[in-house]
Design an enzyme around this catalytic site. Structure first.
Site, mmCIF file in Angstrom:
data_model
loop_
_atom_site.group_PDB
_atom_site.id
_atom_site.type_symbol
_atom_site.label_atom_id
_atom_site.label_comp_id
_atom_site.label_asym_id
_atom_site.label_seq_id
_atom_site.Cartn_x
_atom_site.Cartn_y
_atom_site.Cartn_z
ATOM 1 N N PHE A 178 0.834 -1.216 0.000
ATOM 2 C CA PHE A 178 0.000 0.000 0.000
ATOM 3 C C PHE A 178 0.863 1.259 0.000
ATOM 4 C CE2 PHE A 178 -2.304 -3.294 2.502
ATOM 5 C CZ PHE A 178 -3.203 -3.658 1.511
ATOM 6 N N ILE B 173 2.487 -7.476 -5.474
ATOM 7 C CA ILE B 173 2.312 -7.263 -4.029
ATOM 8 C C ILE B 173 0.930 -7.734 -3.580
ATOM 9 C CG2 ILE B 173 3.974 -5.387 -3.936
ATOM 10 C CD1 ILE B 173 1.623 -3.407 -3.930
ATOM 11 N N GLY B 174 0.356 -8.624 -4.374
ATOM 12 C CA GLY B 174 -0.974 -9.120 -4.056
ATOM 13 C C GLY B 174 -2.004 -8.654 -5.070
ATOM 14 N N ARG C 53 -9.275 0.244 -20.152
ATOM 15 C CA ARG C 53 -9.673 -1.153 -20.313
ATOM 16 C C ARG C 53 -9.255 -1.935 -19.070
ATOM 17 N NH1 ARG C 53 -7.438 -4.810 -25.314
ATOM 18 N NH2 ARG C 53 -8.844 -6.588 -25.072
ATOM 19 N N ILE C 54 -10.168 -2.698 -18.506
ATOM 20 C CA ILE C 54 -9.857 -3.538 -17.347
ATOM 21 C C ILE C 54 -9.301 -4.851 -17.881
ATOM 22 C CG2 ILE C 54 -10.775 -4.681 -15.292
ATOM 23 C CD1 ILE C 54 -10.729 -1.542 -15.248
ATOM 24 N N ASN D 40 -8.093 -7.661 -16.275
ATOM 25 C CA ASN D 40 -8.474 -8.926 -15.633
ATOM 26 C C ASN D 40 -9.639 -8.614 -14.710
ATOM 27 O OD1 ASN D 40 -8.761 -11.041 -13.685
ATOM 28 N ND2 ASN D 40 -6.709 -11.784 -14.176
ATOM 29 N N THR E 6 -9.121 -9.947 -10.791
ATOM 30 C CA THR E 6 -8.182 -9.218 -9.936
ATOM 31 C C THR E 6 -8.479 -7.722 -9.959
ATOM 32 O OG1 THR E 6 -6.607 -9.247 -11.777
ATOM 33 C CG2 THR E 6 -6.352 -10.943 -10.105
ATOM 34 N N GLU F 272 -5.324 2.347 -6.837
ATOM 35 C CA GLU F 272 -5.547 3.360 -5.805
ATOM 36 C C GLU F 272 -6.894 4.050 -5.892
ATOM 37 O OE1 GLU F 272 -1.377 5.242 -4.906
ATOM 38 O OE2 GLU F 272 -1.337 4.253 -6.832
#
Lengths: 328, 699
Positions: B235, B461-462, B585-586, B588, B591, B662
């Site tokens: 974060f 980082i996840g 554009r997303i 995935n 996630t 974010e």
């Protein structure tokens, strides 16, 4: 963490003997608080006497119609026990309001009673704290004390007792059975924890080497109802800002029995005797409840940042009594 | 598992998910190197001053203690690029919690016992950790974080505001916050006999860690390898190299053995950054129809005495709403506090809380629907720069969110929706986050068996970075996802930027896209079987990413929240939360959704539960564990939904994506606060909305 010895006790007598023979020994239950404190350097026992496997893991009926709760019964098991859920719902609710599922699965009944304050200064060995190191002072009085005591505190200590379970037990007039080097004795939960006075290092009246073996719940007469309510910063896994356990029996609109205890306000579960005096025999009305709560909380002396707790406790008490009245 | 090519955007599952949930994924402090020693940081216990003496004899006498490093004997560093890394170099104590010694032992327990046996004496000087609006030390810096000018003026704000028929002039106060990722900051370091340093570090960017360590130890970057294979969250707090990496490397150099160092949770608040507190005055002037004439947002914040970090909270006001007159400023005071740093959406998260709360206050002044107010002030060009937006989906997000949430049925009257002791309310707020991209390198390799391998020093980082980068490569190569392997998290791989500024996927994806495109071209031109060594193509996006865009490029979003306020206990709990985002554009959907709802959840924490308190006497943060620093638990989040609108923006990168790490937190706290005001009729201008504050203000 300092090196320590570990001993798993097989019997109560062995446990008591081992602890008595070793100054600085501590009993280990679930370890959810003690082990944390050891990591922090707040506790440094030379010997841990593991009592978690003693044959004290049963909940049984007493001859009087109450319940006998072994000291090693896990918080989750106690909360889920059918007799607790049906007859002492306040206790079940209090247990489930505490900690998290994982912690409740390991924490014991005896250990829950003996957990220590979460005052930030107590937990930080780089700072003064009269409870941890008598005579060093209490920075919480002028420092971060929003979560700390509003009643019954002393010049030396403004810590609160963190247990939810103990608050319900206090209102339910439970007793604690102790086994020590000098034999067995029974102490009411309301007299088990102390006020800080000038020796806040002692949380309870437990004597050196004494082991909590049982908690005894007296029977509740027919028509008695109880509940536990807790206010906190987040919806789960947070200590009480204030909480209340209430036990009530109303007949023909009059209060026949009332027991009220507050959590999060004081160095011990705060049994509200002044409130009960007003409640007993009075009409079960909101006016009575308000009068009772105010009579009790008149003794509160909030610190700079925690006056909200008094108002919160007043609301919790009045609402709990009203809800119980509606149920009878 | 299907071997058909999956379109970019498909909900591919995390590649390392199984390794993580079965415990086989190894983190920085789980390397199990033979002969490893363990280090424990000894923090300063005074808030300011200097160390006058460290008596190590008792500590060294503890069984298992190998050595004690202090400023007297620690390896000398070259001046690091970040002053927080200059640990054990001199006797100064800039803040409580600053490392003053490091105990190295053959077990963690021995190291801790050694630390307890150290005797350190200090000379203390006066300290000050309390930020006030009129602090004597406040000054105007040149820049705020991100390189933004500290001050921007457009038009004549004072006159325009004075002449505005409708005005809001309000001040919001935010406490410090802490990132508190699940995995604490940790490093394992070892030096080879030839002088090569390898550091396994929990970081958001191993290339940066490598470069910083090389600079600090005065060796070439080819003599350092930094590995961040799996990272349990950051974060922002792991976006810059942290002292544990330097300390572990020092201890390994000093002892000649591998050294593992994991910070304890309690040590993190002082050592790995925090979101600085802010006092934010917002003034909005508008015409009777709600058209903004003047916008001012003036920030007061703190930094440490060793480093200037200025939370750029006024910067989003330069992007959000059109107005001919504007003033956005930052002032900062250097206090004896730990150095503040990045925490998810630095600038945007606190700044948009204030701006979007003030917009809600203006809507109430105007008796105008707050969605409508925002739509009326949606500018065609970026107000501060005058550049056209490459795409600006704010209005679409607000409209779609309003539709999905059922906003049209809302009665704007505050304090009237009762459910027993509860008061219910709903709120809206906008979100924005800039589009960043950094240069990177990647390689793409085709093997004779028809499989591919991508290499880039990206960090997961996840977020699912590993997975989405493989998707990008598979998409370019027209290959089944399972045929594309990917290596990340090691500075010996092609250099890449850090996971920060919501720029990871754009930056790394760009390099991967370029390498994979080059490989696809080579393969198309190739005839016959591939050579045994396969074919490898490398790419460098330095030129493309440096190009100045004529467009203002930002993601946008809208949050809708419903809260229940218990008027008897002061407890505020979420009923539901819905976010709609326009972020290109997303890539995935699985996630991506996790990123959005994760950010929103952190915004719920900011609004309702999280806060760090600086102790004026001791100079440290009071909340130092996860029992007292209240991140939201599942029970706090209730129903949460994230949606996105399709946005086809050709001015971004080859994937057409904007960052999504974010924006989920930006504006979320304002939506919750606005819902609280709708529920109760009471406007609280500080967070979190905990029972102590709420109960005090309810009748």
């Amino acid at each position: 963490m300092k090196p320590f010895a570990y001993l798993r006790a097989e019997t109560v007598a062995d446990a008591v003997r081992a602890c008595a023979a070793h100054p600085g020994a501590k009993f280990l239950g679930g370890g959810t608080n003690l082990v944390d404190l050891m990591k922090l350097g707040v506790e440094a026992p030379g010997l841990l006497v593991d009592v978690s496997r003693l044959p004290l893991d049963q909940v049984t009926d007493t001859a009087e119609g109450g319940l006998r709760v072994g000291a090693t019964v896990r918080n989750s098991d106690l909360a889920a026990h059918p007799a607790v859920r049906t007859r002492y719902s306040a206790l079940s609710q209090a247990l489930l309001a505490g900690a998290s599922g994982q912690l409740r699965n390991i924490a014991t009944t005896g250990g829950n009673l003996l957990q220590r304050t979460r005052c930030p200064y107590f937990q930080d060995t780089s700072k003064p704290c009269n409870k941890r190191e008598p005579g060093t002072g209490c920075p919480a009085r002028e420092g971060a004390h929003r979560d700390l005591a509003v009643i019954g505190y002393s010049e030396d200590c403004v810590a609160t007792h963190p247990s939810d379970m103990a608050v319900a037990l206090a209102a339910l007039d439970a007793d604690v059975v102790l086994h020590g080097p000098e034999g067995e004795r029974t102490v009411p939960v309301t007299g088990f924890h102390r006020l800080p006075g000038d020796n806040p290092d002692a949380d309870t009246v437990v004597r050196p080497g004494e082991l909590v073996t049982e908690v005894l719940l007296p029977p509740l007469p027919d028509g008695t109802v109880c509940l536990y309510r807790k206010a906190r910063d987040r919806a789960s896994y947070a200590f009480a800002l204030a909480s209340v356990a209430a036990v009530l029996r109303v007949r023909d609109g009059r209060i026949e029995h009332a027991a009220l205890a507050f959590g999060g306000l004081a160095h011990r579960p705060w049994r509200a005797r002044a409130a009960e005096e007003i409640l007993l025999g009075a009409p079960a009305t909101e006016a009575t409840f308000l009068r009772a709560a105010d009579a009790e909380l008149a003794a509160a002396r909030p610190l700079r940042d925690n006056a909200f707790k008094v108002r919160l406790a007043r609301h919790l008490a009045v609402d709990a009594l009203a809800e119980l009245t509606a149920r009878t | 598992m299907s071997h058909a090519p999956q379109p970019l955007g498909a909900p591919a599952v995390r590649r390392e998910g199984r390794a993580k949930v079965t415990g086989t994924a190894r983190y920085a402090a789980e390397r199990g190197l033979p002969g490893c020693l363990y280090a424990w940081v000894v923090p300063a216990t005074v808030p300011a001053g200097r160390v006058t003496a460290v008596r190590t004899v008792d500590a060294l006498a503890q069984p298992g203690v190998h050595s004690v490093l202090t400023h007297d004997n620690a390896p000398r560093l070259h001046e690091p690029d970040d002053p927080i890394l200059a640990v054990l170099q001199d006797d100064r104590v800039p803040h409580r919690g600053w490392p003053v010694a490091l105990v190295v032992a053959d077990s963690l327990a021995s190291a801790r016992a050694g630390a307890e046996a150290l005797h350190i004496t200090y000379e203390t000087t006066e300290h000050d950790v309390v930020l006030t609006e009129d602090h004597a030390g406040l000054y105007t810096p040149e820049e705020a974080n991100g390189g933004y000018p500290a001050v921007r003026e457009r038009g004549d704000f004072d006159r325009a505001f004075a002449e505005s028929p409708v005005r809001v002039d309000v001040t919001y106060t935010l406490e410090p916050l802490h990132n508190h990722p699940m995995e604490p900051h940790a490093s394992t370091a070892r030096w080879s006999p030839e002088g090569h340093l390898t550091v396994y570090d929990s970081s958001q960017g191993a290339t940066k860690v490598r470069d910083s360590l090389a600079a600090a130890f005065g060796i070439g970057t080819d003599k350092v390898t930094a590995v961040s294979e799996h990272v349990g969250g950051g974060f922002g707090s792991k976006g810059t190299p942290r002292p544990q990496a330097v300390l572990a490397a020092m201890a390994a150099l000093h002892t000649g053995r591998p050294v593992e160092l994991a910070l304890a949770r309690r040590q993190m608040p002082a050592l790995v950054g925090h979101r600085a507190p802010t006092v934010q005055r917002v003034r909005l002037g508008a015409g009777p129809d709600g058209t903004l004439t003047s916008v001012a947002q003036e920030i007061i914040t703190h930094t440490s005495t060793i480093k200037e970090f200025v939370e750029q909270a006024a910067v989003p006001a330069r992007v959000m709403y059109g107005s001919p007159h504007s003033r956005t400023t930052h002032r900062v005071a250097a206090l004896n506090v730990p150095s503040p740093s990045w925490m998810r959406a630095p600038g945007e998260a606190p700044g948009m809380y204030a701006l979007e709360s003030a917009m809600d206050e203006l809507a109430a002044e105007l008796s105008l629907d707050p969605v409508e107010l925002r739509l009326r002030n949606d500018p065609a060009d970026e107000p501060d720069s005058g550049k056209p937006f490459s795409s600006r989906g704010l209005a679409a997000c607000l409209r779609e969110g309003a539709e999905r949430f059922g906003w049209q049925d809302r009665d704007p009257a505050p304090g009237i929706r009762r459910e027993g002791a509860l008061l219910l309310g709903t709120g809206v707020a906008s979100a924005t986050y800039p589009v960043y991209a950094s240069p990177g390198h990647a390689s793409a390799h085709a093997a004779p068996d028809g499989t591919y391998r991508i290499a880039i020093n990206a960090t997961d980082i996840g977020t699912g970075a590993r997975t989405v980068l493989a998707q990008i490569a598979a998409d370019v190569l027209g290959a089944p996802l399972d045929d594309v392997a990917i290596d990340i998290g090691d500075s010996d791989l092609p250099d890449a930027s850090l996971a920060g500024g919501s720029s990871g996927t754009a930056s790394w994806g760009w390099a991967v896209h370029k390498a994979a495109s080059g490989l696809a071209e080579r393969l198309a031109a190739h005839t016959g079987p591939l050579p045994d060594a396969g074919v490898t193509v490398t790419a460098d996006t330095t030129e493309e990413t440096a190009e100045k865009s004529p467009y203002a490029r930002h993601a946008f979003g809208a949050h809708f929240a419903e809260v229940a306020v218990d008027t008897r206990t002061g407890e505020v709990r979420m009923r539901r939360m819905l976010g709609v985002f326009a972020a290109g554009r997303i890539l995935n959907s699985r996630t991506g959704r996790s990123q959005f709802i994760g950010g929103m959840t952190m915004g719920i924490g900011m609004a309702l539960t999280e806060g760090s308190t600086l102790d004026p006497v001791f100079g440290d943060f009071v909340e130092s564990d996860l029992a007292s620093y209240h991140v939201p638990v599942c029970a706090d989040v209730a129903a949460i939904e994230a949606h996105w609108i399709d946005e086809d923006d050709p001015h971004l990168n080859p994937m057409g994506s904007k960052g999504i790490g974010e924006i989920g937190i930006v504006g979320a706290a304002a939506a919750v606060g606005n819902a609280f005001r709708h529920a109760t009729g009471v406007r609280l201008r500080t967070l979190p909305l905990t029972p102590d504050r709420v109960l005090t203000h309810l009748a």
